[in-house]
Motif scaffolding. Sequence first.
Motif, PDB file in Angstrom:
ATOM      1  N   GLU A 192    -108.502 -16.297  28.053  1.00  0.00           N
ATOM      2  CA  GLU A 192    -108.620 -17.591  28.731  1.00  0.00           C
ATOM      3  C   GLU A 192    -108.619 -17.486  30.257  1.00  0.00           C
ATOM      4  O   GLU A 192    -109.378 -18.188  30.934  1.00  0.00           O
ATOM      5  N   ILE A 193    -107.770 -16.608  30.817  1.00  0.00           N
ATOM      6  CA  ILE A 193    -107.599 -16.570  32.273  1.00  0.00           C
ATOM      7  C   ILE A 193    -108.844 -16.024  32.972  1.00  0.00           C
ATOM      8  O   ILE A 193    -109.346 -16.627  33.935  1.00  0.00           O
ATOM      9  N   ILE A 194    -109.347 -14.895  32.497  1.00  0.00           N
ATOM     10  CA  ILE A 194    -110.524 -14.295  33.140  1.00  0.00           C
ATOM     11  C   ILE A 194    -111.730 -15.241  33.097  1.00  0.00           C
ATOM     12  O   ILE A 194    -112.387 -15.460  34.129  1.00  0.00           O
ATOM     13  N   PRO A 195    -112.056 -15.843  31.945  1.00  0.00           N
ATOM     14  CA  PRO A 195    -113.189 -16.786  31.928  1.00  0.00           C
ATOM     15  C   PRO A 195    -112.997 -17.960  32.884  1.00  0.00           C
ATOM     16  O   PRO A 195    -113.968 -18.435  33.495  1.00  0.00           O
ATOM     17  N   THR A 196    -111.762 -18.455  33.015  1.00  0.00           N
ATOM     18  CA  THR A 196    -111.495 -19.570  33.937  1.00  0.00           C
ATOM     19  C   THR A 196    -111.768 -19.149  35.373  1.00  0.00           C
ATOM     20  O   THR A 196    -112.401 -19.889  36.145  1.00  0.00           O
ATOM     21  N   CYS A 197    -111.297 -17.978  35.751  1.00  0.00           N
ATOM     22  CA  CYS A 197    -111.529 -17.484  37.109  1.00  0.00           C
ATOM     23  C   CYS A 197    -113.030 -17.360  37.382  1.00  0.00           C
ATOM     24  O   CYS A 197    -113.507 -17.762  38.453  1.00  0.00           O
ATOM     25  N   ARG A 198    -113.748 -16.848  36.417  1.00  0.00           N
ATOM     26  CA  ARG A 198    -115.185 -16.636  36.613  1.00  0.00           C
ATOM     27  C   ARG A 198    -115.942 -17.960  36.675  1.00  0.00           C
ATOM     28  O   ARG A 198    -116.897 -18.105  37.449  1.00  0.00           O
ATOM     29  N   GLU A 199    -115.522 -18.912  35.905  1.00  0.00           N
ATOM     30  CA  GLU A 199    -116.149 -20.234  35.948  1.00  0.00           C
ATOM     31  C   GLU A 199    -115.987 -20.872  37.325  1.00  0.00           C
ATOM     32  O   GLU A 199    -116.905 -21.530  37.842  1.00  0.00           O
ATOM     33  N   LEU A 200    -114.819 -20.648  37.944  1.00  0.00           N
ATOM     34  CA  LEU A 200    -114.505 -21.283  39.225  1.00  0.00           C
ATOM     35  C   LEU A 200    -114.849 -20.413  40.435  1.00  0.00           C
ATOM     36  O   LEU A 200    -114.652 -20.839  41.569  1.00  0.00           O
ATOM     37  N   GLY A 201    -115.353 -19.209  40.200  1.00  0.00           N
ATOM     38  CA  GLY A 201    -115.700 -18.326  41.316  1.00  0.00           C
ATOM     39  C   GLY A 201    -114.498 -17.720  41.999  1.00  0.00           C
ATOM     40  O   GLY A 201    -114.524 -17.476  43.223  1.00  0.00           O
ATOM     41  N   ILE A 202    -113.442 -17.466  41.229  1.00  0.00           N
ATOM     42  CA  ILE A 202    -112.203 -16.909  41.768  1.00  0.00           C
ATOM     43  C   ILE A 202    -112.169 -15.402  41.516  1.00  0.00           C
ATOM     44  O   ILE A 202    -112.453 -14.938  40.405  1.00  0.00           O
ATOM     45  N   GLY A 203    -111.818 -14.635  42.540  1.00  0.00           N
ATOM     46  CA  GLY A 203    -111.716 -13.193  42.402  1.00  0.00           C
ATOM     47  C   GLY A 203    -110.532 -12.799  41.531  1.00  0.00           C
ATOM     48  O   GLY A 203    -109.564 -13.552  41.386  1.00  0.00           O
ATOM     49  N   ILE A 204    -110.615 -11.611  40.937  1.00  0.00           N
ATOM     50  CA  ILE A 204    -109.583 -11.122  40.023  1.00  0.00           C
ATOM     51  C   ILE A 204    -108.993  -9.837  40.584  1.00  0.00           C
ATOM     52  O   ILE A 204    -109.725  -8.873  40.851  1.00  0.00           O
ATOM     53  N   VAL A 205    -107.680  -9.830  40.773  1.00  0.00           N
ATOM     54  CA  VAL A 205    -106.979  -8.651  41.281  1.00  0.00           C
ATOM     55  C   VAL A 205    -106.088  -8.117  40.161  1.00  0.00           C
ATOM     56  O   VAL A 205    -105.182  -8.811  39.690  1.00  0.00           O
ATOM     57  N   ALA A 206    -106.381  -6.899  39.721  1.00  0.00           N
ATOM     58  CA  ALA A 206    -105.681  -6.320  38.574  1.00  0.00           C
ATOM     59  C   ALA A 206    -104.552  -5.416  39.034  1.00  0.00           C
ATOM     60  O   ALA A 206    -104.794  -4.362  39.627  1.00  0.00           O
ATOM     61  N   TYR A 207    -103.314  -5.847  38.750  1.00  0.00           N
ATOM     62  CA  TYR A 207    -102.184  -4.961  39.071  1.00  0.00           C
ATOM     63  C   TYR A 207    -101.792  -4.155  37.839  1.00  0.00           C
ATOM     64  O   TYR A 207    -102.163  -4.474  36.711  1.00  0.00           O
ATOM     65  N   SER A 208    -101.063  -3.068  38.077  1.00  0.00           N
ATOM     66  CA  SER A 208    -100.687  -2.112  37.017  1.00  0.00           C
ATOM     67  C   SER A 208    -101.892  -1.700  36.165  1.00  0.00           C
ATOM     68  O   SER A 208    -101.812  -1.692  34.937  1.00  0.00           O
ATOM     69  N   PRO A 209    -103.015  -1.329  36.797  1.00  0.00           N
ATOM     70  CA  PRO A 209    -104.197  -0.955  36.019  1.00  0.00           C
ATOM     71  C   PRO A 209    -104.028   0.371  35.284  1.00  0.00           C
ATOM     72  O   PRO A 209    -104.857   0.699  34.421  1.00  0.00           O
ATOM     73  N   LEU A 210    -102.966   1.098  35.613  1.00  0.00           N
ATOM     74  CA  LEU A 210    -102.696   2.377  34.935  1.00  0.00           C
ATOM     75  C   LEU A 210    -101.521   2.263  33.971  1.00  0.00           C
ATOM     76  O   LEU A 210    -100.871   3.255  33.638  1.00  0.00           O
TER      77      LEU A 210
END
Length: 342
Positions: A192-210
């Motif tokens: 849900e969160i990623i699609p919402t960000c993309r719909e609104l043109g919001i950048g995504i910052v991924a923490y703890s990617p490892l």
Amino acid sequence: MAVSVGRMKLGSQGLEVSAQGLGCLGMSAAYGFRKPEEEMIALIHHSNNSGITFLDTSDVYGPHTNEILLGKALKGRREKVELASKFGNIIVEVGKKRDIRGDPAYVRAACEASLKRLQLDCIDLYYQHRIDTRVPIEVTMGELKKLVGEGKIKYIGLSEASASTIRRAHAVHPITAVQLEWSLWSRDVEEEIIPTCRELGIGIVAYSPLGRGFLSSGPKLLESLPPNDHRKIHPRFQPENVEHNKFIFERINEISTRKGCTPAQLALAWVHHQGSDVCPIPGTTKIENLDQNIGALSVKLMPEEMAELESLALGVKGDRYPSTISTWKNSDTPDPSIWEGQ
């Protein structure tokens, strides 16, 4: 051969950052010990010289000491970095109790205190670190909007917010980025969160990617953790879950060997391949690890390799956090019409 970090647009409001950032939490807090200040300043300078310009901190890291460290490290380099900090996550009792605040008076006081510690006039990206469930997001955003107008912050972000909170906040003032945990073993945000960000043109910052280090080292990571490292109480690091999760790491290690890269580079490359709107911010306290992380940008994954990795990740055992710790993850806030805090 040195790998070019490259640049990316984060969100739709004009912020441009390095395609990979640097999470600074571990330099001052969270993993059991503080690193020598001069070593961490040298690491920050090395990252900057290597093309990583996007630095991530928070007033709760330390608390406060990480912002002070960055303030020292950025002297003479301010124009070469995009600095993100956060507010609203308050340690009341170390290891036991936290408070979350998003009321206007606190928002302003926290911002001004961070500017002082960072020795800056303006913070590039200012996140609400966790969502205050007692204060309507519209009220918090109203104060942040004022800070933008006053030139104290340039862009606004949210961390660990629900889709509905993101929408409500974005309606008050554009949200530039949402920070969330996203990796091969933390994928719940994809629903849900990623699609919402993309719909609104919001950048995504991924923490703890490892995966908080597990996707880099596997079970042997646990052998070197200091006694007060908070990962020791995380469910995924408990013996019964590690015994299962180690097989996932072993498969990642096999694939990385086949690709001619490290497990960490493979896991980080998977995040980079999620889209041009995603900026991972792996943290480290070692220059050799930072260089290795940059190398992930040169790892190319085919669709079948992505699918293979994702099928492995579905089997991760254990929650992100212990049930005894409130994370305020995906929190909603009251309707502004019923708020009486003003």
